[in-house]
Motif scaffolding. Structure first.
Motif, PDB file in Angstrom:
ATOM      1  N   LYS A 312       0.832  -1.202   0.000  1.00 45.42           N
ATOM      2  CA  LYS A 312       0.000   0.000   0.000  1.00 45.42           C
ATOM      3  C   LYS A 312       0.872   1.261   0.000  1.00 45.42           C
ATOM      4  N   ALA A 313       1.951   1.234   0.793  1.00 42.70           N
ATOM      5  CA  ALA A 313       2.827   2.415   0.853  1.00 42.70           C
ATOM      6  C   ALA A 313       3.484   2.666  -0.506  1.00 42.70           C
ATOM      7  N   PHE A 314       3.975   1.580  -1.133  1.00 42.17           N
ATOM      8  CA  PHE A 314       4.594   1.746  -2.460  1.00 42.17           C
ATOM      9  C   PHE A 314       3.554   2.171  -3.484  1.00 42.17           C
ATOM     10  N   GLY A 315       2.335   1.670  -3.356  1.00 41.41           N
ATOM     11  CA  GLY A 315       1.280   2.068  -4.290  1.00 41.41           C
ATOM     12  C   GLY A 315       0.969   3.538  -4.143  1.00 41.41           C
ATOM     13  N   ASP A 316       0.853   3.992  -2.853  1.00 39.99           N
ATOM     14  CA  ASP A 316       0.586   5.421  -2.644  1.00 39.99           C
ATOM     15  C   ASP A 316       1.731   6.264  -3.208  1.00 39.99           C
ATOM     16  N   LEU A 317       3.005   5.801  -3.002  1.00 36.89           N
ATOM     17  CA  LEU A 317       4.158   6.541  -3.502  1.00 36.89           C
ATOM     18  C   LEU A 317       4.145   6.603  -5.023  1.00 36.89           C
ATOM     19  N   LEU A 318       3.808   5.450  -5.632  1.00 36.59           N
ATOM     20  CA  LEU A 318       3.754   5.383  -7.092  1.00 36.59           C
ATOM     21  C   LEU A 318       2.654   6.298  -7.615  1.00 36.59           C
ATOM     22  N   SER A 319       1.507   6.322  -6.928  1.00 34.04           N
ATOM     23  CA  SER A 319       0.396   7.152  -7.394  1.00 34.04           C
ATOM     24  C   SER A 319       0.715   8.632  -7.232  1.00 34.04           C
ATOM     25  N   ASN A 320       1.352   8.968  -6.104  1.00 35.04           N
ATOM     26  CA  ASN A 320       1.633  10.378  -5.845  1.00 35.04           C
ATOM     27  C   ASN A 320       2.739  10.924  -6.736  1.00 35.04           C
ATOM     28  N   GLN A 321       3.790  10.134  -6.962  1.00 31.80           N
ATOM     29  CA  GLN A 321       4.959  10.661  -7.693  1.00 31.80           C
ATOM     30  C   GLN A 321       4.840  10.470  -9.208  1.00 31.80           C
ATOM     31  N   TYR A 322       4.189   9.383  -9.606  1.00 27.28           N
ATOM     32  CA  TYR A 322       4.181   9.090 -11.035  1.00 27.28           C
ATOM     33  C   TYR A 322       2.778   8.980 -11.616  1.00 27.28           C
ATOM     34  N   GLY A 323       1.779   9.353 -10.783  1.00 28.65           N
ATOM     35  CA  GLY A 323       0.412   9.225 -11.279  1.00 28.65           C
ATOM     36  C   GLY A 323       0.156  10.059 -12.507  1.00 28.65           C
ATOM     37  N   GLY A 324       0.790  11.237 -12.592  1.00 27.43           N
ATOM     38  CA  GLY A 324       0.537  12.102 -13.731  1.00 27.43           C
ATOM     39  C   GLY A 324       1.118  11.564 -15.025  1.00 27.43           C
ATOM     40  N   THR A 325       2.093  10.680 -14.954  1.00 31.07           N
ATOM     41  CA  THR A 325       2.746  10.187 -16.171  1.00 31.07           C
ATOM     42  C   THR A 325       2.185   8.834 -16.607  1.00 31.07           C
ATOM     43  N   LEU A 326       1.328   8.215 -15.761  1.00 26.37           N
ATOM     44  CA  LEU A 326       0.797   6.876 -16.091  1.00 26.37           C
ATOM     45  C   LEU A 326      -0.453   7.009 -16.946  1.00 26.37           C
ATOM     46  N   PRO A 327      -0.619   6.079 -17.850  1.00 25.43           N
ATOM     47  CA  PRO A 327      -1.840   6.098 -18.671  1.00 25.43           C
ATOM     48  C   PRO A 327      -3.046   5.738 -17.797  1.00 25.43           C
ATOM     49  N   PRO A 328      -4.259   6.082 -18.244  1.00 22.74           N
ATOM     50  CA  PRO A 328      -5.479   5.799 -17.443  1.00 22.74           C
ATOM     51  C   PRO A 328      -5.614   4.314 -17.088  1.00 22.74           C
ATOM     52  N   GLU A 329      -5.233   3.421 -18.016  1.00 21.63           N
ATOM     53  CA  GLU A 329      -5.372   1.985 -17.713  1.00 21.63           C
ATOM     54  C   GLU A 329      -4.481   1.587 -16.536  1.00 21.63           C
ATOM     55  N   ALA A 330      -3.252   2.143 -16.476  1.00 22.69           N
ATOM     56  CA  ALA A 330      -2.322   1.822 -15.400  1.00 22.69           C
ATOM     57  C   ALA A 330      -2.815   2.385 -14.077  1.00 22.69           C
ATOM     58  N   LEU A 331      -3.395   3.628 -14.115  1.00 26.92           N
ATOM     59  CA  LEU A 331      -3.933   4.210 -12.889  1.00 26.92           C
ATOM     60  C   LEU A 331      -5.103   3.381 -12.335  1.00 26.92           C
ATOM     61  N   ASP A 332      -5.937   2.830 -13.269  1.00 27.37           N
ATOM     62  CA  ASP A 332      -7.067   1.991 -12.816  1.00 27.37           C
ATOM     63  C   ASP A 332      -6.573   0.707 -12.148  1.00 27.37           C
ATOM     64  N   LEU A 333      -5.531   0.107 -12.733  1.00 28.07           N
ATOM     65  CA  LEU A 333      -4.960  -1.102 -12.133  1.00 28.07           C
ATOM     66  C   LEU A 333      -4.350  -0.799 -10.765  1.00 28.07           C
ATOM     67  N   LEU A 334      -3.698   0.352 -10.652  1.00 28.37           N
ATOM     68  CA  LEU A 334      -3.090   0.749  -9.393  1.00 28.37           C
ATOM     69  C   LEU A 334      -4.166   0.965  -8.318  1.00 28.37           C
ATOM     70  N   LYS A 335      -5.287   1.575  -8.728  1.00 29.54           N
ATOM     71  CA  LYS A 335      -6.379   1.817  -7.793  1.00 29.54           C
ATOM     72  C   LYS A 335      -6.969   0.496  -7.311  1.00 29.54           C
ATOM     73  N   ARG A 336      -7.142  -0.446  -8.248  1.00 25.20           N
ATOM     74  CA  ARG A 336      -7.685  -1.760  -7.865  1.00 25.20           C
ATOM     75  C   ARG A 336      -6.740  -2.485  -6.897  1.00 25.20           C
ATOM     76  N   MET A 337      -5.439  -2.349  -7.144  1.00 29.03           N
ATOM     77  CA  MET A 337      -4.465  -2.976  -6.270  1.00 29.03           C
ATOM     78  C   MET A 337      -4.547  -2.395  -4.864  1.00 29.03           C
ATOM     79  N   GLN A 338      -4.709  -1.095  -4.755  1.00 30.49           N
ATOM     80  CA  GLN A 338      -4.807  -0.452  -3.457  1.00 30.49           C
ATOM     81  C   GLN A 338      -6.091  -0.867  -2.729  1.00 30.49           C
ATOM     82  N   THR A 339      -7.194  -0.963  -3.495  1.00 30.37           N
ATOM     83  CA  THR A 339      -8.474  -1.388  -2.891  1.00 30.37           C
ATOM     84  C   THR A 339      -8.385  -2.819  -2.385  1.00 30.37           C
ATOM     85  N   ALA A 340      -7.764  -3.717  -3.161  1.00 33.31           N
ATOM     86  CA  ALA A 340      -7.639  -5.119  -2.768  1.00 33.31           C
ATOM     87  C   ALA A 340      -6.766  -5.265  -1.525  1.00 33.31           C
TER      88      ALA A 340
END
Length: 540
Positions: A312-340
């Motif tokens: 979860k910590a790495f996911g939050d870090l990835l979302s905060n630092q690189y969320g703007g550069t990730l495509p929408p599909e990658a952001l959706d997968l990241l969100k699902r990973m955090q929810t799970a």
């Protein structure tokens, strides 16, 4: 027939004989026996009757006649039935043959019935008859016989085994054996021998193995001291293997042994003892297994939660630092990973809580439920505010239990009521209680009266809401672990909340039931035992 006057006259008596005759008269008049003399009345050379010539006072009383009436009466006039019963023939036989006759017969004189012991002896030309009234003694003998028969019937049909032993002594007076004097059918059934085969026989002859088992020593002790002894022992020997419980009692020179065959009871006790030992071993094994599982759950949960936190910590870090550069599909997968990962974290916490409740061994104390509810409301303050929930409390009792577990119980019930609300309808929740007598428990909970017999009553605590409700046929399913009536996307949760609630009620020797209809809310009924308090203590 001889002249009566000659029979009664006392001629040619010497003066020295008169005192003896006076003594004889006194004896005749004072005796309890009736003495009478009669002579045959012959018709054509055959005895047609007997004429009474003389009788003493007892004879007159026996036939209820005066002396004059007696001398004017014949045998068949007094006792006409003698001819049909054969008694008259016996009198004739005594007169013809001179052979004495002796018999006991029933004599009927008017309305009186008497039994007499009769002796008939020929004397000169007539018969001397001696009759003794034995009516009372015969009645007593008959009563004794009936009592003996009754006693024999009771003894022989008694379900208890019965033996009367007679000690057998040697030349020096020491007890060397015992002889069977009385026994009954129950003892014969227990020992596998006939009553006839035991009466009169020696104990050593029938059961030689008993000497080594100490029963002979008990018999001797009772016989010598006169002190009764209880017996509970196993008799094991040739063709016999029984357990008995009874007593040894000295009566006169005998020893009475009465007992019940408890072989089946002993077998059941041994079986129960074996089952209890197996159950203790199984419980100890389960205790060890539960302890191991609890340690494993604690260690495993700690080990699983640590990588989950990193994910979860790495996911939050990835979302905060690189969320703007990730495509929408990658952001959706990241969100699902955090929810799970969040859902798995919640499941682990719920499993740990359920495990702790299931294996809880808290010390129970009086717990004021209003204080418990106030703490629960503080814990749920955010959810209550967000959902604009209205929660009201009635009079709630003090119960015997664990404050921690009861807090978990009400927190889960209130959280469920807030969670399963109707769309756009603020939750309204009511908590109240009612004291019930044991006979007022609802049908599904009547078993509680036998599991907690010391309870003087029961507290019924109702938690009602206006939420979405559920179908009545699902009332039992909702208390099963991991059982969810709604989809995971619609309502979050691990499915352990109500299973935990039910476990807590069981820990408190209580129960929980529920009533509901779809769209009409739900009511949960928690039943907890009520006890009469010690003086000066609050009612629980």
């Amino acid at each position: 027939m001889p002249d009566i006057r000659k029979v009664e006259a006392r001629t040619d008596l010497l003066p020295t004989q008169q005192p003896y005759l006076d003594v004889l008269d006194a004896l005749m008049e004072g005796t309890l026996s009736a003495f009478l003399y009669c002579c045959p009345i012959l018709v054509n050379g055959e005895v047609a009757d007997f004429q009474y010539i003389w009788g003493n006072r007892k004879a007159h009383e026996l036939v209820n006649l005066t002396p004059d009436q007696f001398r004017q009466t014949t045998m068949l006039q007094l006792f006409p039935y003698f001819r049909t019963t054969g008694l008259f023939t016996r009198y004739i036989t005594a007169w013809l043959t001179g052979e004495p006759q002796r018999f006991e017969r029933e004599h009927i004189i008017g309305d009186s019935v008497k039994w007499v012991d009769v002796s008939v002896v020929k004397q000169g030309e007539g018969l001397v008859i001696t009759a003794l009234d034995i009516t009372d003694s015969r009645r007593l003998r008959q009563q004794s016989l009936q009592q003996a028969q009754l006693l024999h019937t009771i003894v022989d049909n008694s379900p208890a085994g019965l033996v009367l032993y007679e000690p057998v002594l040697d030349a020096a007076g020491a007890i060397i054996d015992f002889r069977y004097v009385v026994t009954n059918a129950s003892n014969a059934h227990t020992t596998g021998r006939n009553v006839e085969d035991m009466i009169g026989h020696l104990l050593s002859e029938l059961f030689p193995d008993i000497y080594a088992q100490g029963f002979f020593d008990q018999l001797v002790r009772v016989c010598l001291t006169g002190e009764s002894q209880r017996v509970e022992r196993r008799f094991l020997g040739d063709q016999i293997d029984v357990w008995v419980e009874g007593s040894l009692v000295k009566t006169d020179q005998y020893v009475l042994f009465t007992y019940q065959d408890i072989t089946r009871l002993k077998q059941q006790q041994l079986e129960l003892a074996e089952q209890a030992a197996l159950l203790r071993e199984t419980n100890q094994s389960l205790y060890r297994s539960n302890a191991d599982l609890e340690r494993f759950a604690s260690v495993a949960s700690h080990d699983m939660k640590e990588p989950l936190r990193k994910i979860k910590a790495f996911g939050d870090l990835l979302s905060n630092q690189y969320g703007g550069t990730l495509p929408p599909e990658a952001l959706d997968l990241l969100k699902r990973m955090q929810t799970a990962s969040s859902r798995l974290m919640q499941l682990i916490d719920s499993l740990l809580e359920f495990s702790r409740i299931t294996n809880a061994r808290d010390v129970f104390n009086p717990v004021a439920l209003p204080n418990v509810l106030l703490q629960v409301l503080q814990n749920l303050d955010v959810s209550i505010s967000e959902q604009q929930a209205t929660i009201t409390m009635g009079n709630l009792p003090t119960v015997l239990g664990s404050a921690f577990q009861l807090e978990q119980l009400f927190q889960n019930l209130l959280a469920n009521a807030i969670k399963f609300r109707r769309p756009d309808v603020p939750p309204i929740i009511r908590i109240d209680s009612t004291r019930l007598r044991p006979d007022e428990l609802p049908e599904p909970c009547t078993y509680l009266t036998s599991t907690v017999p010391q309870a003087t009553g029961w507290w019924q605590i109702q938690v009602s809401d206006n939420g979405i409700g559920f179908h009545p046929q699902d009332a039992d399913l909702i208390f099963q672990a991991f059982r969810k009536l709604h989809g995971r996307r619609q309502y979050e949760g691990a499915g352990l909340g109500l299973a935990t609630v039910r476990q807590i009620t069981q820990n408190h020797q209580g129960a929980i039931t529920t009533e509901s209809q779809p769209g009409q809310g739900a009511t949960f009924f928690v039943y907890l035992p009520a006890f009469e308090p010690a003086p000066g203590q609050p009612r629980i």
